[in-house]
Scaffold this motif. Structure first.
Motif, mmCIF file in Angstrom:
data_model
loop_
_atom_site.group_PDB
_atom_site.id
_atom_site.type_symbol
_atom_site.label_atom_id
_atom_site.label_comp_id
_atom_site.label_asym_id
_atom_site.label_seq_id
_atom_site.Cartn_x
_atom_site.Cartn_y
_atom_site.Cartn_z
ATOM 1 N N VAL A 105 0.862 -1.177 0.000
ATOM 2 C CA VAL A 105 0.000 0.000 0.000
ATOM 3 C C VAL A 105 0.900 1.229 0.000
ATOM 4 N N ARG A 106 0.714 2.079 -1.002
ATOM 5 C CA ARG A 106 1.457 3.350 -1.097
ATOM 6 C C ARG A 106 0.483 4.478 -0.803
ATOM 7 N N TYR A 107 0.942 5.508 -0.118
ATOM 8 C CA TYR A 107 0.052 6.605 0.251
ATOM 9 C C TYR A 107 0.840 7.915 0.332
ATOM 10 N N ARG A 108 0.125 9.023 0.142
ATOM 11 C CA ARG A 108 0.698 10.366 0.258
ATOM 12 C C ARG A 108 -0.426 11.354 0.479
ATOM 13 N N ASP A 109 -0.081 12.577 0.846
ATOM 14 C CA ASP A 109 -1.097 13.604 1.049
ATOM 15 C C ASP A 109 -1.707 13.960 -0.305
ATOM 16 N N ALA A 110 -3.028 13.990 -0.361
ATOM 17 C CA ALA A 110 -3.710 14.213 -1.641
ATOM 18 C C ALA A 110 -3.940 15.686 -1.923
ATOM 19 N N ALA A 111 -3.843 16.542 -0.913
ATOM 20 C CA ALA A 111 -4.121 17.965 -1.117
ATOM 21 C C ALA A 111 -2.916 18.778 -0.650
ATOM 22 N N PHE A 112 -3.164 19.704 0.279
ATOM 23 C CA PHE A 112 -2.082 20.526 0.814
ATOM 24 C C PHE A 112 -1.222 19.711 1.770
ATOM 25 N N LEU A 113 0.058 19.991 1.782
ATOM 26 C CA LEU A 113 0.934 19.362 2.760
ATOM 27 C C LEU A 113 0.750 20.134 4.063
ATOM 28 N N ASP A 114 -0.253 19.691 4.830
ATOM 29 C CA ASP A 114 -0.668 20.461 6.005
ATOM 30 C C ASP A 114 -0.400 19.739 7.316
ATOM 31 N N GLY A 115 0.455 18.721 7.288
ATOM 32 C CA GLY A 115 0.818 18.035 8.526
ATOM 33 C C GLY A 115 -0.164 16.976 8.960
ATOM 34 N N ASP A 116 -0.812 16.294 8.029
ATOM 35 C CA ASP A 116 -1.722 15.201 8.377
ATOM 36 C C ASP A 116 -0.931 14.010 8.904
ATOM 37 N N TYR A 117 -1.375 13.460 10.042
ATOM 38 C CA TYR A 117 -0.769 12.258 10.624
ATOM 39 C C TYR A 117 -1.773 11.118 10.567
ATOM 40 N N ILE A 118 -1.260 9.900 10.360
ATOM 41 C CA ILE A 118 -2.135 8.720 10.335
ATOM 42 C C ILE A 118 -1.507 7.589 11.141
ATOM 43 N N ARG A 119 -2.343 6.611 11.481
ATOM 44 C CA ARG A 119 -1.911 5.352 12.092
ATOM 45 C C ARG A 119 -2.538 4.246 11.255
ATOM 46 N N VAL A 120 -1.807 3.168 11.013
ATOM 47 C CA VAL A 120 -2.302 2.100 10.150
ATOM 48 C C VAL A 120 -2.454 0.809 10.965
ATOM 49 N N PHE A 121 -3.617 0.159 10.789
ATOM 50 C CA PHE A 121 -3.921 -1.112 11.449
ATOM 51 C C PHE A 121 -4.112 -2.198 10.395
ATOM 52 N N LEU A 122 -3.737 -3.422 10.750
ATOM 53 C CA LEU A 122 -4.058 -4.587 9.934
ATOM 54 C C LEU A 122 -4.747 -5.578 10.854
ATOM 55 N N ASN A 123 -6.012 -5.849 10.563
ATOM 56 C CA ASN A 123 -6.820 -6.752 11.393
ATOM 57 C C ASN A 123 -6.737 -6.375 12.884
ATOM 58 N N ASN A 124 -6.969 -5.093 13.171
ATOM 59 C CA ASN A 124 -7.005 -4.514 14.524
ATOM 60 C C ASN A 124 -5.647 -4.440 15.218
#
Length: 198
Positions: A105-124
């Protein structure tokens, strides 16, 4: 007298020098040699080898019911009923079937580079505890288990330009894009992708 004779000889010589031999009756032109015309064979058409682009498969929405998916209130935040704000809810990004052993899975910010943070889960289970979305793609690879593999991306914030936005691509183990989309979720909400290994 010698002079006159001299002039006559000179004039006679000059006239014979300008005479044309072509009009002599003994002259015969040589006809051109006839060549046999070979039948022209057209060149064989060789079509160029073109590899078709990888096909992006549409998610099969019948595999998983998103209403049932987000019923677990201990794991998914309840949708906020705020008028005019569409992103205060969990987002179902679709599901795919695959026979791959792994998926990337590849991902990046889709709009402004505004400091979005994420956490990723696989099966909880947390597989990426915290990462900031940037302009360049980041990626993680998962080993698929037989059956349902649920990837949840939780928005840890909304940056300075809400909501938390990202573009993502899912690849199989041969490098073929099998899903491509984007999520728009508020803080604390999750975007979910289901990969079913056959």
């Amino acid at each position: 007298m010698k002079r006159i004779l001299f002039f006559i000889v000179i004039i006679g010589m000059s006239l014979s020098g300008y005479a044309q031999e072509e009009f002599n009756a003994k002259y015969k032109p040589i006809p051109p040699k006839e060549t046999k015309k070979k039948k022209e064979i057209p060149p064989k058409e060789i079509s160029p080898k073109v590899t078709p682009p990888d096909i992006v498969k549409k998610p099969d929405s019948l595999l998983v019911d998103p209403k049932k998916l987000f019923n677990d209130i201990n794991y998914y935040k309840k949708e906020a009923n705020t008028e005019g704000i569409y992103y205060k809810k969990n987002q179902y990004l679709g599901s795919i079937k695959t026979k791959s052993l792994t998926s990337k899975v590849r991902y990046r910010d889709a709009a402004f580079l505004d400091g979005d943070y994420i956490r990723v889960f696989l099966n909880n289970k947390v597989i990426v505890p915290e990462v900031v979305l940037e302009g360049d793609y980041k990626e993680f690879e998962i080993k698929l288990q037989k059956g349902i593999n649920r990837i949840d991306i939780e928005a840890l914030n909304e940056g300075f330009a809400p909501p938390n936005t990202a573009q993502f691509e899912v690849y199989d183990d041969k490098g073929v894009t099998v899903m491509s989309d984007q999520w728009n979720v508020g803080k604390g909400y999750k975007a979910s992708i289901i990969i079913i290994k056959e």
